[in-house]
Design a protein around this motif. Structure first.
Motif, PDB file in Angstrom:
ATOM      1  N   MET A  58       5.219  -5.695   6.460  1.00 49.18           N
ATOM      2  CA  MET A  58       4.168  -5.565   7.457  1.00 49.18           C
ATOM      3  C   MET A  58       3.231  -6.761   7.313  1.00 49.18           C
ATOM      4  SD  MET A  58       4.092  -2.983   9.543  1.00 49.18           S
ATOM      5  CE  MET A  58       2.412  -2.738  10.032  1.00 49.18           C
ATOM      6  N   PHE A  61       1.598   1.690   9.148  1.00 48.50           N
ATOM      7  CA  PHE A  61       2.921   1.682   8.522  1.00 48.50           C
ATOM      8  C   PHE A  61       2.923   0.851   7.259  1.00 48.50           C
ATOM      9  CE2 PHE A  61       4.519   4.215  11.476  1.00 48.50           C
ATOM     10  CZ  PHE A  61       5.312   3.734  12.499  1.00 48.50           C
ATOM     11  N   THR A  62       3.756   1.266   6.322  1.00 49.19           N
ATOM     12  CA  THR A  62       3.991   0.398   5.174  1.00 49.19           C
ATOM     13  C   THR A  62       5.312  -0.308   5.406  1.00 49.19           C
ATOM     14  OG1 THR A  62       5.202   2.104   4.019  1.00 49.19           O
ATOM     15  CG2 THR A  62       2.838   1.994   3.631  1.00 49.19           C
ATOM     16  N   ARG A 120       0.838  -1.175   0.000  1.00 52.23           N
ATOM     17  CA  ARG A 120       0.000   0.000   0.000  1.00 52.23           C
ATOM     18  C   ARG A 120       0.881   1.235   0.000  1.00 52.23           C
ATOM     19  NH1 ARG A 120      -0.611  -2.827   4.953  1.00 52.23           N
ATOM     20  NH2 ARG A 120       0.325  -1.632   6.636  1.00 52.23           N
ATOM     21  N   PRO A 121       0.367   2.269  -0.602  1.00 54.88           N
ATOM     22  CA  PRO A 121       1.146   3.503  -0.619  1.00 54.88           C
ATOM     23  C   PRO A 121       1.080   4.172   0.746  1.00 54.88           C
ATOM     24  CG  PRO A 121      -0.928   3.816  -1.741  1.00 54.88           C
ATOM     25  CD  PRO A 121      -0.855   2.371  -1.373  1.00 54.88           C
ATOM     26  N   LYS A 122       2.007   5.030   0.990  1.00 53.72           N
ATOM     27  CA  LYS A 122       2.052   5.734   2.268  1.00 53.72           C
ATOM     28  C   LYS A 122       0.887   6.686   2.344  1.00 53.72           C
ATOM     29  CE  LYS A 122       6.841   6.343   2.580  1.00 53.72           C
ATOM     30  NZ  LYS A 122       8.010   7.048   3.093  1.00 53.72           N
ATOM     31  N   GLN A 162       8.304   1.872   5.358  1.00 51.65           N
ATOM     32  CA  GLN A 162       8.491   2.700   6.540  1.00 51.65           C
ATOM     33  C   GLN A 162       9.167   1.901   7.642  1.00 51.65           C
ATOM     34  OE1 GLN A 162       4.396   4.066   6.921  1.00 51.65           O
ATOM     35  NE2 GLN A 162       5.079   6.172   6.678  1.00 51.65           N
ATOM     36  N   ILE A 184       8.516   9.877  10.532  1.00 48.93           N
ATOM     37  CA  ILE A 184       8.298   9.095  11.742  1.00 48.93           C
ATOM     38  C   ILE A 184       9.419   9.393  12.707  1.00 48.93           C
ATOM     39  CG2 ILE A 184       8.024   6.780  12.629  1.00 48.93           C
ATOM     40  CD1 ILE A 184       7.518   5.958   9.723  1.00 48.93           C
TER      41      ILE A 184
END
Lengths: 196, 550
Positions: free
Chosen positions: B410, B389-390, A104-106, B393, A112
């Motif tokens: 994830m 989160f991906t 999935r895209p951000k 990330q 963060i």
């Protein structure tokens, strides 16, 4: 693509998707696709991999042509049980969520922040407690999963038994009719039988 | 007219159940022999117009819930009530089509037709029901959290009996009655009249005048209205009464019995102590620390106000802002940490350029890589991440925390995943790196976003490959049957179908459904409890943090 539009497109896709679980591990993509095609146009089927031994169910994400179709199918599956590839356990459907998808895209382009906390920090105890709590929760979840599996096993066995005895009963009746015993008994006792 | 006479007139005793009419209201328009009432007492419970009650006809499993909109006695002395029904969600399951509802939710009947209202014998009433309306309709007085907690049921939607649809909107009239009567009761004004009075003055908006709820000393048939007023005081109690220099005094008649009821219905133990004078009941705060805490906890409405005790008054004024600050810290989103966590220890992640040598080579599919990594001992499970989160990330986080390049994924959310705990599988490049990471996570604490503490561990995975099928229960096959109808069975098994209600398969499917539903509720309850546990700990963490600041 702009990150925000990419995410928007992704959200659209999520709305069109149904999350189905309680699938038998023998269900293949083709079977599932055929099954749902009865109700609408399936565009894509993605299985969700299960890595952990404790998570029993197989689940899949089925993308439909439109969000409306997806909603209707979910409602139908809630109203009447749908069985795929075997009986009698029905599958379960719900709306798909963003986090169910693999890629999935951000969501936002935000940064963060993560930081290390030293043992000397006064909140360390608290942080440690949170960690312990997480572990405890995970253990609880696993336990519930095991309990659930046990019950499922019991239900399965019980239903098997019931079905077998029912079937034996029918076999008996069929057998008796087939080899003429019933007719002989009928003649002997002088009872009339209704044949259907 | 003296109460005694009236009481004798109105009391009927049938068997062991005592019945007594309350206040008369009007006579029938078409038939003046029908006497309408506003209230009655039945089996020791007082009921009045617009109360919600349970009705039971002796052959049901569960009682029905309805609102009384008329009470009358026919010329033949039959006691009747006209009631508008509340539907339980199970009763209208067919038309719900998967719409979610709360556990204790009801739907108010609306529209025209069968099922909207009925004329029932009064004797079918078997108790009062506390139904609170939490509709956001502007005509509905908002219910306080305490009321909602104490309620038996809530409703905020109507079910049109004609069109069979659920709706948030309330029409102007239901069964010929203004919809206001169906909403929560308006708080009482100080005119001591029954609920039909049209001018309730809401306590919270009354800043300047003294709020005195006096009960008229006339011994009228106001017994019932008195009690109702006291009940409504319950409602007002938790509203933010801003009466700065004013006092709230409840004067009561010197009547023992009703004093007791006052004490009962004002739910004394909660935040206030009630001192019964010969003439008045003054609410004042108990002068000790314990009640301060309780006040803070239980004054749901506004936690930033404190109650200071005076001999005569209750003053609610705003406390200094530290409490609201705590809430801000609790609801930290990632972006806000920038402003709050300004110490030199935070590591901000920036976007990194796309130069990854690891991506130059073709990758094996994830399944294989994970199993290989597990065998090599480089697989680590990270828990307590944010669900949003991906995978990339997560990789960035690991890079910045440990300075190690990794591949992460994830774990996708399934129906049984915890909503509080986001998990990811991380493949390190060597066993040593993995060990290092896990030990670092154990000894020190990695905190993400100011409140999530990451837990690292070695996961126990399913055995690899397809030769270990996970246990699946629920599909039964009968060999004999297969022999008989091979053709049919083949087709049946390879496809899918709904089953007809008259087969064994359907019944068994229902058993599976029940099982499923039961476990769904279990999981929900468990995760809810988890959420509460986590919130508690987090609050303390935030509390500590705040202390460290000042």
């Amino acid at each position: 693509m702009e990150p925000s539009t990419e995410y928007a497109a992704f959200e659209e896709k999520v709305k069109k998707t149904i999350y189905i679980d309680n699938l038998s591990p023998q269900v293949t993509k083709a079977v599932l696709e055929n099954a749902i095609n009865q109700f609408g146009n399936v565009k894509d089927v993605q299985f969700i991999p299960t890595y952990f031994a404790s998570r029993g169910v197989c689940a899949a994400l089925v993308e439909m042509e439109s969000a409306k179709q997806a909603e209707e199918i979910i409602c139908e599956m809630i109203d009447s049980p749908l069985m795929i590839s075997g009986m009698p356990r029905p599958v379960r459907a719900q709306k798909a969520q963003v986090e169910m998808f693999e890629d999935r895209p951000k969501k936002h382009q935000r940064t963060i922040v993560c930081r290390w906390m030293d043992p000397s920090h006064q909140n360390f105890e608290m942080a440690r407690k949170i960690k312990d709590l997480t572990k405890k929760h995970a253990a609880e979840a696993q336990y519930i999963m095991e309990l659930q599996h046990e019950e499922e096993e019991k239900l399965h066995k019980q239903q098997s038994e019931t079905l077998k005895t029912n079937y034996k009963k029918y076999e008996l009746i069929d057998g008796a009719q087939a080899d003429g015993n019933v007719n002989r008994l009928k003649a002997e006792y002088g009872i009339t039988l209704n044949d259907h | 007219m003296s109460t005694l006479e009236e009481e004798e007139e109105n009391t009927t005793v049938s068997g062991d159940i005592v019945f007594r009419w309350g206040h008369k209201s009007r006579v029938g328009k078409k038939n003046p022999k029908i006497q309408y009432y506003e209230s009655f007492t039945y089996d020791g419970v007082d009921y009045s117009l617009y109360d919600s009650v349970y009705l039971w006809s002796g052959d049901q499993l569960l009682p029905d819930i309805a609102k009384i909109i008329d009470i009358y006695e026919t010329p033949r002395l039959k006691k009747m009530v006209k009631v508008v029904w509340y539907f339980r969600p199970t009763e209208v399951q067919k038309w719900l089509r998967g719409v979610r509802h709360l556990n204790n939710e009801l739907f108010l009947a609306s529209g025209e037709g069968n099922g909207l209202f009925n004329f029932n014998h009064l004797e079918t009433i078997c108790g009062k029901c506390n139904v609170v309306c939490k509709s956001k309709d502007e005509r509905n007085p908002k219910a306080s959290k305490e009321e909602l907690k104490m309620s038996d049921y809530v409703f905020y939607r109507t079910f049109d009996v004609e069109k069979c649809i659920l709706s948030d909107k309330f029409p102007d009239k239901i069964a010929g009655l203004d919809v206001e009567h169906f909403f929560n009761r308006k708080p009482k004004g100080n005119d001591g009249v029954t609920s039909k009075s049209k001018s309730p003055s809401k306590c919270e908006t009354d800043n300047t005048s003294t709020i005195v709820l006096g009960v008229p000393t006339s011994s009228s048939d106001n017994n019932h209205s008195k009690k109702r007023k006291l009940q409504e005081l319950d409602v007002d109690r938790t509203k933010s009464i801003e009466a700065d220099s004013q006092s709230i005094m409840l004067k009561k008649r010197p009547n023992d019995r009703s004093t007791k009821r006052t004490l009962l219905e004002l739910d004394v133990d909660r935040t206030k102590s009630v001192e019964a004078d010969s003439q008045s009941i003054i609410l004042k705060k108990r002068p000790n620390n314990y009640s301060t805490k309780r006040t803070l906890q239980e004054l749901d409405v506004d936690r930033t106000k404190s109650v200071e005790a005076d001999s005569q008054s209750i003053m609610l004024k705003k406390r200094p802002n530290d409490h609201s600050k705590k809430r801000t810290l609790q609801e930290l989103d990632v972006d806000r940490t920038k402003s709050v966590e300004a110490d030199g220890q935070s590591i901000t992640l920036k976007k990194r350029p796309k130069l990854d040598t690891s991506e130059w080579f073709k990758k094996l599919p994830w399944e294989d890589r994970i199993h290989r990594a597990r065998q090599a001992g480089c697989l680590v499970l990270l828990e307590n991440l944010y669900h949003s989160f991906t995978s990339s990330q997560v990789e960035e986080i690991v890079l910045d925390a440990f300075n190690i390049k990794v591949n992460a994924k994830m774990i996708q959310w399934s129906a049984y995943s915890s909503p509080h705990n986001g998990q990811a599988l991380v493949i390190f490049n060597s066993k040593d790196e993995a060990d290092y990471a896990i030990s670092e996570l154990k000894t020190r604490c990695l905190i993400i976003g100011g409140s999530r503490v990451v837990v690292g561990s070695r996961p126990s995975l399913k055995e690899p490959g397809n030769h270990y099928p996970s246990k699946y229960f629920g599909h039964i096959a009968i060999d004999a049957m297969k022999r008989k109808h091979t053709m049919d069975m083949k087709n049946a098994v390879s496809t899918s179908h709904h089953s007809q209600p008259n087969t064994i398969a359907f019944e068994m499917a229902m058993e599976w459904w029940t099982h499923q539903k039961k476990w769904e509720l279990c999981w929900e309850a468990m995760y809810k409890k988890h959420g509460e546990d986590i919130a508690k700990l987090k609050a303390r963490l935030m509390g500590f943090k705040k202390k460290s600041r000042c």
